[in-house]
Design an enzyme around this catalytic site. Structure first.
Site, PDB file in Angstrom:
ATOM      1  N   ASP A 191      28.757  46.997  40.459  1.00 28.70           N
ATOM      2  CA  ASP A 191      29.777  45.948  40.621  1.00 28.70           C
ATOM      3  C   ASP A 191      29.684  45.009  39.426  1.00 28.70           C
ATOM      4  O   ASP A 191      28.917  45.262  38.487  1.00 28.70           O
ATOM      5  CB  ASP A 191      29.585  45.199  41.953  1.00 28.70           C
ATOM      6  N   HIS A 254      35.759  45.454  39.317  1.00 32.20           N
ATOM      7  CA  HIS A 254      34.343  45.315  39.685  1.00 32.20           C
ATOM      8  C   HIS A 254      33.442  46.047  38.679  1.00 32.20           C
ATOM      9  O   HIS A 254      32.440  46.651  39.066  1.00 32.20           O
ATOM     10  CB  HIS A 254      34.095  45.856  41.102  1.00 32.20           C
ATOM     11  N   CYS A 267      39.554  46.644  28.166  1.00 25.94           N
ATOM     12  CA  CYS A 267      40.783  46.491  27.374  1.00 25.94           C
ATOM     13  C   CYS A 267      40.477  45.602  26.175  1.00 25.94           C
ATOM     14  O   CYS A 267      39.868  44.533  26.318  1.00 25.94           O
ATOM     15  CB  CYS A 267      41.882  45.874  28.233  1.00 25.94           C
ATOM     16  N   GLU A 318      40.804  45.467  44.532  1.00 26.61           N
ATOM     17  CA  GLU A 318      40.841  44.141  43.890  1.00 26.61           C
ATOM     18  C   GLU A 318      40.855  44.206  42.356  1.00 26.61           C
ATOM     19  O   GLU A 318      40.327  43.301  41.706  1.00 26.61           O
ATOM     20  CB  GLU A 318      39.635  43.299  44.339  1.00 26.61           C
ATOM     21  N   CYS A 331      47.195  49.863  26.953  1.00 31.40           N
ATOM     22  CA  CYS A 331      47.738  50.144  28.296  1.00 31.40           C
ATOM     23  C   CYS A 331      49.266  50.009  28.299  1.00 31.40           C
ATOM     24  O   CYS A 331      49.966  50.757  28.999  1.00 31.40           O
ATOM     25  CB  CYS A 331      47.106  49.224  29.345  1.00 31.40           C
ATOM     26  N   TYR A 422      33.265  43.078  58.791  1.00 30.60           N
ATOM     27  CA  TYR A 422      32.644  42.437  57.624  1.00 30.60           C
ATOM     28  C   TYR A 422      31.465  41.590  58.098  1.00 30.60           C
ATOM     29  O   TYR A 422      31.607  40.403  58.396  1.00 30.60           O
ATOM     30  CB  TYR A 422      33.680  41.608  56.850  1.00 30.60           C
TER      31      TYR A 422
HETATM   32  C1  ACM Z   1      36.442  44.792  49.507  1.00 30.28           C
HETATM   33  O1  ACM Z   1      36.033  44.011  50.390  1.00 30.28           O
HETATM   34  N1  ACM Z   1      36.675  44.351  48.290  1.00 30.28           N
HETATM   35  C2  ACM Z   1      36.680  46.208  49.791  1.00 30.28           C
HETATM   36 ZN    ZN Z   2      43.736  48.702  28.304  1.00 27.80          ZN
END
Ligand code: ACM
Ligand code: ZN
Length: 538
Positions: A191, A254, A267, A318, A331, A422
């Site tokens: 992450d 992440h 990038c 995310e 991109c 969660y």
């Molecule tokens: C998540 O909680 N970002 C899967």
């Molecule tokens: Zn890129």
């Protein structure tokens, strides 16, 4: 008259018992007679098949711990011997099911597979968990338990990327999971805050990516990684407890730790922004660089050699795509050549390429389901997942929609909605964790329990839901004691949700089953939260 009494007695005796405290609640429990099995100071465990040696050893250690009795393991091809027997029954209907019978002369656990027999052994183990009045049992009542799970996928997830979790703590965590018939541990290995798996082809991933600046916020063991050898040992250890380890390497978001180690993965318009490992920096892998695909191709090859699971989780959640892909010259050029009009379409391209690598490795892809293009447009992409992936529903309030869309698309789904699964969310008002990421809402024990992953839908509308997963994101959990505090007892509620049918589940009954388990956790030295509120009288 005698016949009538016999019929009544048989009827009473064959009623499912309501007083046992087994979690998850088995399908059927029958008290078959008034007798008991009395344990001897030395017992024999008979097995019909050498593949049950591991299970026999598990039983041996349970007998020592709970009954204080020594036992020897004996191979036999005749299953009608006295004492304790484990036997494979090839025609047993359910692959993970088992039949446990206790008579005055014998204890027998049978099932179609070693897994089923292992679960029967864990039920036996729980029958010997006492309420505190005695540590060692000497008898068991005569009974018969027929059991099989509702779902074949029953997972918890650990996150050593945020706070590193030493290997011996992961193994202890597995020990508790196995008592409650969980069969998958997902391990979130990479992450923004850390890269925790040794990759021979790219040593900088752990040399730079596993060691973060400890001034960036959280407390606890920030640093460390697992060697490939340690992970192999973990896989073998978990397999002996019938738990599959599924690695997760989160991409394309992440990935700050990976980009810190190999800046060319990001990038290029963001190259000049310094990265302080430990902080989330909204970076993603660049979707237009060939090097990203060859890099992950090497990584996945090494990962596959460590983890025999047919599945691999590659995140997909995310990703902050506008800031990265939306402004990256490479991109943008990719968008033009592909004829895309929206940045989010690049996600289809990215995972199309990655999925091909996963398929070449003979694995099945798992991803976090992102369909929230209403509330968080920058974090989402259109619902265009391929049929041969498995999705996790996780965003608060969106699970019914995710169930509907995956059913229509013919995609398998694992249910882990924020509002029930969660376990890093606080469990009581004013309670831990010390800091509350993003002001996370409460997830009480009752809320963890009060949940049907199928939402009462007709069978054909929920048959693509293959299981459940409880998630323990690690930002606010600095060590295993905090992790188990957040996990338990809510994971016991999830164990029952994943295993027991709705007709066998009841909150009031669950509450009465809990206390011996909490006492047992305490005896095992496992930190958990005392759910005092559920026993308080108003
Ligand atoms: C998540 O909680 N970002 C899967
Ligand atoms: Zn890129």
């Amino acid at each position: 008259m005698k016949t009538l009494i016999s019929i009544c007695l048989l009827f009473i005796l064959s009623q499912p018992a309501i007083s046992q405290h087994i979690i998850p609640t088995p399908a059927n429990i029958y008290f078959t007679s008034k007798g008991t099995y009395t344990f001897q100071s030395a017992e024999q465990i008979y097995i019909t098949d050498s593949i049950l040696l591991n299970e026999a050893k598990e039983l041996q250690s349970i007998l020592k711990k709970r009954v204080n009795c020594n036992s020897e393991i004996i191979f036999t091809n005749q299953s009608k011997t006295q004492n304790i027997a484990l036997s494979i029954q090839p025609d047993f209907p359910e692959p993970e099911g088992y039949l446990l019978t206790v008579t005055p002369k014998r204890i027998n656990i049978s099932g179609r597979t070693a897994s089923g027999i292992f679960y029967g052994i864990q039920t036996f183990n729980q029958l010997l968990i006492e309420d505190g009045s005695q540590l060692h049992h000497s008898t068991l009542p005569c009974l018969k338990i027929e059991d099989a799970p509702r779902y074949g996928y029953r997972a918890l997830m650990l996150d050593p990327a945020r706070h590193f979790i030493p290997m011996q703590d992961v193994k202890r965590f597995i020990d508790i999971m196995s008592l409650y018939k969980f069969n998958v541990l997902q391990i979130h290995l990479t992450d923004d805050q850390g890269w925790r798996i040794e990759i021979n082809a790219y040593p900088e991933l752990t040399r730079k990516g596993a060691f973060r600046n400890n001034k960036t916020g959280n407390q606890g063991p920030h640093n460390g990684f697992y060697t490939q050898e340690e992970l192999r040992q973990l896989v073998a250890y978990a397999a002996s407890k019938h738990i599959e380890i599924i690695p997760e390497l989160d991409i394309p978001g992440h990935t700050v730790a990976a980009i810190k180690a190999y800046p060319q993965l990001g990038c290029r318009h963001l190259d000049s922004i310094p990265i302080s490992l430990g902080k989330t920096a909204d970076r993603t892998l660049c979707a237009a660089k060939e090097e990203v695909y060859s890099f992950y191709s090497h990584i996945l090859k090494e990962v596959n050699e460590i983890f025999p699971s047919k599945r691999i989780h590659l995140g997909g959640d995310e990703a902050v795509i506008e800031k990265n892909w939306g402004h990256c010259p490479d991109c943008q050029k990719l968008m033009q050549t592909q004829g895309y009009t929206k940045t989010s379409e690049i996600m289809g391209y990215f995972f199309g390429r990655i999925h091909e690598i996963v398929r070449q490795n003979g694995k099945e892809l798992m991803l976090w389901c992102e369909l929230d293009n209403i509330r968080m447009p920058a974090h989402s992409f259109l619902f265009s997942y391929p049929k041969d992936c498995t999705l996790f529903t996780w965003r608060m309030g969106l699970t019914p929609k995710a169930i509907e869309l995956t059913e229509q698309a013919g995609i398998q789904l694992i249910a882990s909605p924020g509002e029930h699964c969660y376990f890093d969310y606080p469990q009581y008002k004013g309670d831990l964790p010390e800091f509350n990421n993003w002001g996370m809402p409460l997830l009480t024990l009752k809320q963890a329990y009060d949940w049907d992953p199928g939402y009462g839908l007709p069978a054909d509308k929920q048959k693509h839901i293959i299981g459940v997963a409880g998630l323990l994101w690690g930002e606010a959990m600095q060590d295993i004691n905090r992790i188990t505090y957040m996990a338990y007892p809510r994971a016991l509620a999830l164990a029952e949700t994943g295993w027991s049918t709705m007709k066998n589940r009841n909150w009031e009954t669950f509450k009465t089953h809990l206390p011996p388990h909490l006492l047992n956790l305490m005896r095992e030295g496992i930190n958990f939260r005392v759910p005092f509120e559920i026993y308080q009288k108003n």
